[in-house]
Design an enzyme around this catalytic site. Structure first.
Site, PDB file in Angstrom:
ATOM      1  N   GLY A  37       0.823  -1.216   0.000  1.00 30.20           N
ATOM      2  CA  GLY A  37       0.000   0.000   0.000  1.00 30.20           C
ATOM      3  C   GLY A  37       0.852   1.258   0.000  1.00 30.20           C
ATOM      4  CG  ASN A  38       3.321   2.643   3.242  1.00 29.11           C
ATOM      5  OD1 ASN A  38       2.624   3.644   3.352  1.00 29.11           O
ATOM      6  ND2 ASN A  38       3.571   1.845   4.255  1.00 29.11           N
ATOM      7  CE  LYS A  62      -1.259  -2.982   7.677  1.00 30.64           C
ATOM      8  NZ  LYS A  62      -0.047  -3.601   7.179  1.00 30.64           N
ATOM      9  CE  LYS A  74       1.300  -6.141   0.646  1.00 33.76           C
ATOM     10  NZ  LYS A  74       2.059  -5.638   1.771  1.00 33.76           N
ATOM     11  CE  LYS A 124       6.380  -5.045   3.422  1.00 35.88           C
ATOM     12  NZ  LYS A 124       4.932  -5.045   3.362  1.00 35.88           N
TER      13      LYS A 124
HETATM   14  N1  LIG Z   1      14.799  -4.711   8.513  1.00 37.03           N
HETATM   15  C1  LIG Z   1      14.202  -4.014   7.535  1.00 37.03           C
HETATM   16  N2  LIG Z   1      14.628  -4.151   6.254  1.00 37.03           N
HETATM   17  C2  LIG Z   1      14.056  -3.430   5.257  1.00 37.03           C
HETATM   18  N3  LIG Z   1      13.031  -2.567   5.445  1.00 37.03           N
HETATM   19  C3  LIG Z   1      12.552  -2.409   6.691  1.00 37.03           C
HETATM   20  C4  LIG Z   1      13.123  -3.121   7.798  1.00 37.03           C
HETATM   21  N4  LIG Z   1      12.437  -2.775   8.919  1.00 37.03           N
HETATM   22  C5  LIG Z   1      11.522  -1.892   8.538  1.00 37.03           C
HETATM   23  N5  LIG Z   1      11.566  -1.658   7.210  1.00 37.03           N
HETATM   24  C6  LIG Z   1      10.654  -0.741   6.520  1.00 37.03           C
HETATM   25  O1  LIG Z   1       9.584  -1.515   6.017  1.00 37.03           O
HETATM   26  C7  LIG Z   1       9.081  -0.845   4.850  1.00 37.03           C
HETATM   27  C8  LIG Z   1       8.141  -1.775   4.119  1.00 37.03           C
HETATM   28  O2  LIG Z   1       6.962  -1.880   4.887  1.00 37.03           O
HETATM   29  P1  LIG Z   1       5.639  -1.057   4.500  1.00 37.03           P
HETATM   30  O3  LIG Z   1       5.992   0.295   3.981  1.00 37.03           O
HETATM   31  O4  LIG Z   1       4.695  -1.184   5.630  1.00 37.03           O
HETATM   32  O5  LIG Z   1       5.178  -1.964   3.305  1.00 37.03           O
HETATM   33  P2  LIG Z   1       4.092  -1.879   2.172  1.00 37.03           P
HETATM   34  O6  LIG Z   1       4.880  -1.599   0.937  1.00 37.03           O
HETATM   35  O7  LIG Z   1       3.517  -3.270   2.203  1.00 37.03           O
HETATM   36  O8  LIG Z   1       3.084  -0.830   2.533  1.00 37.03           O
HETATM   37  C9  LIG Z   1      10.333  -0.452   4.144  1.00 37.03           C
HETATM   38  O9  LIG Z   1      10.108   0.572   3.208  1.00 37.03           O
HETATM   39  C10 LIG Z   1      11.233  -0.004   5.302  1.00 37.03           C
HETATM   40  O10 LIG Z   1      11.094   1.386   5.551  1.00 37.03           O
HETATM   41  N1  LIG Z   2      -3.439  -4.070   4.651  1.00 39.19           N
HETATM   42  C1  LIG Z   2      -2.089  -3.951   4.488  1.00 39.19           C
HETATM   43  O1  LIG Z   2      -1.313  -4.838   4.839  1.00 39.19           O
HETATM   44  O2  LIG Z   2      -1.651  -2.784   3.909  1.00 39.19           O
HETATM   45  P1  LIG Z   2      -0.158  -2.281   3.647  1.00 39.19           P
HETATM   46  O3  LIG Z   2       0.499  -3.273   2.747  1.00 39.19           O
HETATM   47  O4  LIG Z   2      -0.354  -0.964   2.992  1.00 39.19           O
HETATM   48  O5  LIG Z   2       0.522  -2.175   4.973  1.00 39.19           O
END
Ligand SMILES: Nc1ncnc2c1ncn2[C@@H]1O[C@H](COP(=O)(O)OP(=O)(O)O)[C@@H](O)[C@H]1O
Ligand SMILES: NC(=O)OP(=O)(O)O
Length: 314
Positions: free
Chosen positions: A12-13, A129, A213, A275
């Site tokens: 989502g990000n 979350k 997700k 993840k």
């Molecule tokens: N150990 C790690 N290695 C890599 N990224 C990490 C770590 N811990 C936290 N992150 C953060 O997690 C982010 C990915 O999670 P998030 O933005 O929630 O994912 P999504 O793309 O699913 O929304 C990365 O962009 C980074 O900023």
């Molecule tokens: N629902 C969910 O996991 O969203 P993000 O991937 O944006 O964190």
């Protein structure tokens, strides 16, 4: 050539990149569609899932801001369904365009997906979350005081509202999704982890929360007997000592090694941790399966073994 079956989970990000307008999000999705179409062109069977953290948080804020008798605010489960419709529509639109441009004769369908959760899941007592925009610590603490909503620091990027994130138990539309895949359609499903629901006296009841997700995608990947769970986010790999001295990219690791890093607290809760945990669980669910974590633009390279964090059982 028929290749592996891959569940591709879009963050989502990562979709929200840019200023968060409909235009910039669709632009990010259009760029991702180029990758996805290339993967499909090479013969991989693809199912697309996506996150909704930034989007569902923004939809919720829009509800709160517009709340009145004429425009009543919608609850979080309904906001989750709205985010599935919105992102699913953008993905259908951009995937259609890209598939046509590549001369690939396949159709795309987004399925509003409900995911059963346990109403007694301890997650309801401990929100983790992150959703919606980022705030400074000062702003977040002020909103917490004024509204009672919970905010936490998110992986060194700022403070965000956090909501309960129950574990997915059952994907209600799983048979429909499977039938579409078997008939050659490209399916977009389990958006935002699916709308969290539970059963009560024969009824389906929506619940206030946002499922991760990554876990919903893992569950779906197992149910449809996928070979690869490919998680696409902002970073090319997971790291140990992330944003600290000695930061090191993780490339090919066993589930056992990955679990050791989890126990050391190497991955942030609510962002990288789910993840890695989803990739471990998927890799261990059946011999030969692997979980891959990489960035949106490196999906194909990671599938071909050139990059990404690749987690295997052995
Ligand atoms: N150990 C790690 N290695 C890599 N990224 C990490 C770590 N811990 C936290 N992150 C953060 O997690 C982010 C990915 O999670 P998030 O933005 O929630 O994912 P999504 O793309 O699913 O929304 C990365 O962009 C980074 O900023
Ligand atoms: N629902 C969910 O996991 O969203 P993000 O991937 O944006 O964190």
């Amino acid at each position: 050539m028929e290749r592996e079956k891959v569940v591709i989970a879009l963050g989502g990000n990562a979709i929200q990149a840019g200023d968060g307008t409909a235009e910039s999000q669709q632009k990010a999705i259009a760029e991702t569609a180029v990758q996805l179409a290339e993967i499909i062109k090479l013969g991989y069977q693809v199912v697309i899932t996506h996150g909704n953290g930034p989007q569902v948080g923004n939809i919720l804020l829009q509800q709160i801001k517009a709340d009145s008798k004429q425009t009543p605010a919608m609850p979080l489960d309904t906001c989750g369904a709205m985010s599935q419709g919105m992102i699913g529509y953008w993905l259908e639109k951009e995937m259609d365009a890209r598939l046509r441009a590549e001369g690939i004769d396949k159709e795309v369908a987004a399925i509003v997906t409900r995911v059963e959760v346990d109403p007694k899941d301890p997650a309801f007592e401990n929100p983790t979350k992150p959703i919606g925009p980022f705030y400074s610590e000062e702003e977040a603490k002020k909103i917490m005081e004024e509204t009672g909503a919970v905010f936490r620091e998110d992986a060194g990027r700022g403070w965000r509202r956090v909501v309960p994130s129950p574990k997915p138990v059952k994907i209600m539309e799983y048979k429909i999704i499977e039938t579409l895949i078997e008939n050659g359609y490209i399916v977009i499903a389990a958006g935002g982890g699916g709308v969290p629901v539970y059963r009560e006296e024969g009824k389906i009841v929506g619940v206030e929360g946002v499922i991760d997700k990554d876990f919903a995608s893992q569950k779906l990947a197992e149910l449809i007997d996928a070979d690869v769970l490919l998680i696409l986010t902002e970073v090319e790999t997971a790291y140990i000592n992330f944003k600290k001295p000695g930061q090191e990219a993780l490339r090919e690791i066993t589930a056992k090694k990955a679990r050791e890093y989890v126990e050391q607290g190497q991955f942030a809760q609510g962002s990288m941790l789910p993840k890695v945990e989803a990739a471990i669980a998927f890799a261990e669910s059946k011999p030969g399966r692997k979980g891959i974590i990489t960035s949106l633009d490196k999906g194909l390279d990671a599938l071909l073994g050139k990059t990404g964090t690749v987690i295997t059982a052995e």
